[in-house]
Design a protein around this motif. Structure first.
Motif, PDB file in Angstrom:
ATOM      1  N   PRO A   1      78.617  43.357 -62.363  1.00  0.00           N
ATOM      2  CA  PRO A   1      79.612  44.114 -62.218  1.00  0.00           C
ATOM      3  C   PRO A   1      80.603  44.079 -60.544  1.00  0.00           C
ATOM      4  CG  PRO A   1      78.059  45.412 -61.748  1.00  0.00           C
ATOM      5  CD  PRO A   1      78.046  44.339 -62.471  1.00  0.00           C
ATOM      6  N   GLN A   2      82.011  44.137 -60.521  1.00  0.00           N
ATOM      7  CA  GLN A   2      82.379  43.750 -59.069  1.00  0.00           C
ATOM      8  C   GLN A   2      82.520  44.917 -58.474  1.00  0.00           C
ATOM      9  OE1 GLN A   2      85.630  41.150 -58.960  1.00  0.00           O
ATOM     10  NE2 GLN A   2      84.513  39.598 -61.188  1.00  0.00           N
ATOM     11  N   HIS A   3      82.339  44.965 -57.119  1.00  0.00           N
ATOM     12  CA  HIS A   3      82.622  46.089 -56.212  1.00  0.00           C
ATOM     13  C   HIS A   3      83.628  46.115 -54.997  1.00  0.00           C
ATOM     14  CE1 HIS A   3      78.621  47.622 -57.454  1.00  0.00           C
ATOM     15  NE2 HIS A   3      78.187  46.071 -57.263  1.00  0.00           N
ATOM     16  N   PHE A   4      84.317  46.897 -55.182  1.00  0.00           N
ATOM     17  CA  PHE A   4      86.019  46.381 -54.589  1.00  0.00           C
ATOM     18  C   PHE A   4      86.117  47.320 -53.674  1.00  0.00           C
ATOM     19  CE2 PHE A   4      89.018  44.218 -57.005  1.00  0.00           C
ATOM     20  CZ  PHE A   4      87.944  44.298 -58.934  1.00  0.00           C
ATOM     21  N   GLY A   5      86.430  46.674 -51.929  1.00  0.00           N
ATOM     22  CA  GLY A   5      87.116  47.578 -51.485  1.00  0.00           C
ATOM     23  C   GLY A   5      88.561  48.054 -51.121  1.00  0.00           C
TER      24      GLY A   5
ATOM     25  N   GLU B   1      74.195  53.161 -50.127  1.00  0.00           N
ATOM     26  CA  GLU B   1      74.342  51.326 -49.078  1.00  0.00           C
ATOM     27  C   GLU B   1      76.119  51.398 -49.145  1.00  0.00           C
ATOM     28  OE1 GLU B   1      74.101  48.074 -52.271  1.00  0.00           O
ATOM     29  OE2 GLU B   1      75.401  48.441 -53.705  1.00  0.00           O
ATOM     30  N   ALA B   2      76.249  50.831 -47.981  1.00  0.00           N
ATOM     31  CA  ALA B   2      77.745  50.831 -47.322  1.00  0.00           C
ATOM     32  C   ALA B   2      78.361  49.845 -48.302  1.00  0.00           C
ATOM     33  CB  ALA B   2      78.215  50.102 -45.830  1.00  0.00           C
ATOM     34  N   GLY B   3      80.052  50.390 -48.328  1.00  0.00           N
ATOM     35  CA  GLY B   3      81.064  50.021 -49.364  1.00  0.00           C
ATOM     36  C   GLY B   3      81.122  48.254 -48.909  1.00  0.00           C
ATOM     37  N   VAL B   4      82.060  47.781 -49.804  1.00  0.00           N
ATOM     38  CA  VAL B   4      82.698  46.962 -49.635  1.00  0.00           C
ATOM     39  C   VAL B   4      83.642  47.377 -48.057  1.00  0.00           C
ATOM     40  CG1 VAL B   4      84.974  44.852 -49.983  1.00  0.00           C
ATOM     41  CG2 VAL B   4      82.643  45.253 -50.998  1.00  0.00           C
ATOM     42  N   ALA B   5      84.135  46.624 -46.812  1.00  0.00           N
ATOM     43  CA  ALA B   5      85.336  47.285 -45.661  1.00  0.00           C
ATOM     44  C   ALA B   5      86.380  46.428 -46.146  1.00  0.00           C
ATOM     45  CB  ALA B   5      84.319  46.988 -44.390  1.00  0.00           C
ATOM     46  N   GLN B   6      87.061  46.669 -45.544  1.00  0.00           N
ATOM     47  CA  GLN B   6      88.038  46.011 -45.349  1.00  0.00           C
ATOM     48  C   GLN B   6      89.262  46.373 -44.578  1.00  0.00           C
ATOM     49  OE1 GLN B   6      89.406  45.541 -50.360  1.00  0.00           O
ATOM     50  NE2 GLN B   6      90.778  43.975 -48.383  1.00  0.00           N
TER      51      GLN B   6
ATOM     52  N   VAL C   1      99.780  37.023 -41.023  1.00  0.00           N
ATOM     53  CA  VAL C   1      99.118  38.274 -41.297  1.00  0.00           C
ATOM     54  C   VAL C   1      97.808  37.159 -42.030  1.00  0.00           C
ATOM     55  CG1 VAL C   1      99.657  38.512 -43.489  1.00  0.00           C
ATOM     56  CG2 VAL C   1      99.205  40.538 -41.673  1.00  0.00           C
ATOM     57  N   ALA C   2      97.411  38.506 -41.914  1.00  0.00           N
ATOM     58  CA  ALA C   2      95.300  38.276 -41.497  1.00  0.00           C
ATOM     59  C   ALA C   2      94.756  39.452 -42.083  1.00  0.00           C
ATOM     60  CB  ALA C   2      94.819  37.484 -40.572  1.00  0.00           C
ATOM     61  N   PHE C   3      94.017  38.912 -43.224  1.00  0.00           N
ATOM     62  CA  PHE C   3      93.262  40.089 -43.585  1.00  0.00           C
ATOM     63  C   PHE C   3      91.537  40.336 -43.784  1.00  0.00           C
ATOM     64  CE2 PHE C   3      97.272  41.172 -45.125  1.00  0.00           C
ATOM     65  CZ  PHE C   3      97.847  40.582 -46.500  1.00  0.00           C
ATOM     66  N   TRP C   4      91.053  41.067 -43.379  1.00  0.00           N
ATOM     67  CA  TRP C   4      89.295  40.607 -43.061  1.00  0.00           C
ATOM     68  C   TRP C   4      88.767  41.655 -44.050  1.00  0.00           C
ATOM     69  CZ3 TRP C   4      85.791  44.613 -42.035  1.00  0.00           C
ATOM     70  CH2 TRP C   4      84.299  44.426 -41.035  1.00  0.00           C
ATOM     71  N   CYS C   5      87.804  41.139 -44.392  1.00  0.00           N
ATOM     72  CA  CYS C   5      87.044  41.720 -46.203  1.00  0.00           C
ATOM     73  C   CYS C   5      85.174  41.592 -45.132  1.00  0.00           C
ATOM     74  CB  CYS C   5      86.799  40.835 -47.057  1.00  0.00           C
ATOM     75  SG  CYS C   5      85.809  41.403 -48.542  1.00  0.00           S
ATOM     76  N   ASN C   6      84.274  42.335 -45.513  1.00  0.00           N
ATOM     77  CA  ASN C   6      83.368  42.412 -44.860  1.00  0.00           C
ATOM     78  C   ASN C   6      82.335  42.975 -46.345  1.00  0.00           C
ATOM     79  OD1 ASN C   6      80.501  44.231 -43.635  1.00  0.00           O
ATOM     80  ND2 ASN C   6      80.407  42.298 -43.268  1.00  0.00           N
ATOM     81  N   PRO C   7      81.461  41.905 -47.336  1.00  0.00           N
ATOM     82  CA  PRO C   7      80.616  42.660 -48.507  1.00  0.00           C
ATOM     83  C   PRO C   7      80.019  43.198 -48.674  1.00  0.00           C
ATOM     84  CG  PRO C   7      80.525  40.296 -47.689  1.00  0.00           C
ATOM     85  CD  PRO C   7      81.506  41.029 -46.657  1.00  0.00           C
ATOM     86  N   ILE C   8      79.431  43.914 -49.606  1.00  0.00           N
ATOM     87  CA  ILE C   8      77.840  44.843 -49.206  1.00  0.00           C
ATOM     88  C   ILE C   8      77.094  43.857 -48.959  1.00  0.00           C
ATOM     89  CG2 ILE C   8      76.274  45.682 -51.042  1.00  0.00           C
ATOM     90  CD1 ILE C   8      78.775  46.492 -52.985  1.00  0.00           C
ATOM     91  N   SER C   9      76.297  44.328 -47.944  1.00  0.00           N
ATOM     92  CA  SER C   9      74.973  43.254 -47.773  1.00  0.00           C
ATOM     93  C   SER C   9      74.264  42.972 -49.083  1.00  0.00           C
ATOM     94  CB  SER C   9      74.380  44.207 -47.133  1.00  0.00           C
ATOM     95  OG  SER C   9      73.040  43.464 -46.338  1.00  0.00           O
ATOM     96  N   GLY C  10      74.304  41.559 -48.767  1.00  0.00           N
ATOM     97  CA  GLY C  10      73.182  40.514 -49.400  1.00  0.00           C
ATOM     98  C   GLY C  10      73.746  40.400 -51.090  1.00  0.00           C
ATOM     99  N   HIS C  11      75.484  40.767 -50.730  1.00  0.00           N
ATOM    100  CA  HIS C  11      76.142  40.048 -51.724  1.00  0.00           C
ATOM    101  C   HIS C  11      76.697  38.727 -51.481  1.00  0.00           C
ATOM    102  CE1 HIS C  11      77.525  43.818 -54.452  1.00  0.00           C
ATOM    103  NE2 HIS C  11      75.538  43.512 -54.186  1.00  0.00           N
TER     104      HIS C  11
END
Lengths: 115, 113
Positions: free
Chosen positions: A103-107, A1-6, A19-29
């Motif tokens: 467990p937490q999955h980090f970008g 599965e793809a990981g967390v994208a930042q 400033v702004a930061f973007w995050c796309n979590p793991i699908s379904g999380h």
């Protein structure tokens, strides 16, 4: 599965800018976290979302920091205006549920430098 | 302030040796997790131990938890150069408003080939 994208991976701004930061979590999380990690320290939780609702934002400096997760998927964290002490790595993490012990999955984070 | 404090702050060992790092915390917890962070990367979950458990194993990792002393230890056996990273403990508690996480200050481990 793809990981967390930042994105972005790095950002350099001058103090008082925004400033702004973007995050796309793991699908379904459903649970998403934003952390601030100052050099040489452990991550500090800024805000936790469950779907698009805020679960905990007790350590978010609300006078300058804001975060949203409008559709319960992607999230953005904004700083306005930035201060020198905001220089840090901003980490996004996700977990499959808010149940304890997940467990937490980090970008890989966004490294912010304030000039 | 952060919940966990790790000891030592830095550790340097030869490949093949065992590495032990300790985490102390201040208040009652429900779970404790250990994470690894390679330079410039995000954290990776290693192992979780619940407050009613005393010891857990996962591969070359062994974690202990002593709730009476409010401390945990992480042992990495037969270390490898690839184990070079920072290691963090994270405590989890469940107040009414949802689970809260606090990460420790971390131990920087260097494994010399």
């Amino acid at each position: 599965e793809a990981g967390v994208a930042q994105s972005p991976r790095y950002k350099i701004i001058e103090k008082r800018q925004s400033v702004a930061f973007w995050c796309n979590p793991i699908s379904g999380h459903a649970t998403l976290y934003w952390y601030q990690q100052i050099l040489g320290q452990g991550p500090k939780l800024l805000i936790q979302f469950q779907n698009n609702g805020v679960v905990d934002d007790s350590q978010l400096p609300k006078d300058r920091f804001s975060a949203e997760r409008l559709k319960g998927v992607d999230s953005t964290l904004k700083i306005q205006p930035a201060k020198l002490e905001d220089s840090a790595v901003y980490l996004c993490a996700s977990s499959s549920s808010p149940l304890p012990g997940q467990p937490q999955h980090f970008g890989d984070g966004t490294r912010l430098s304030i000039l | 302030s952060q919940q966990g404090e790790e000891d030592p702050q830095a550790l340097s060992i030869q490949e093949g040796e065992n590495a032990t790092m300790n985490c102390s915390y201040k208040t009652s917890i429900n779970n404790l997790q250990w994470y690894r962070q390679n330079s410039g990367r995000g954290l990776v979950h290693l192992i979780l131990i619940r407050s009613n458990e005393r010891e857990k194993h996962s591969g070359r990792l062994r974690v202990t938890l002593d709730t009476s002393k409010k401390s945990s230890s992480l042992l990495i056996t037969a270390s490898r150069a690839a184990d070079t990273a920072s290691y963090f403990c994270a405590t989890e508690t469940y107040p009414n408003t949802g689970n809260q996480f606090y990460f420790g200050t971390g131990t920087s481990l260097t494994v010399i080939p």
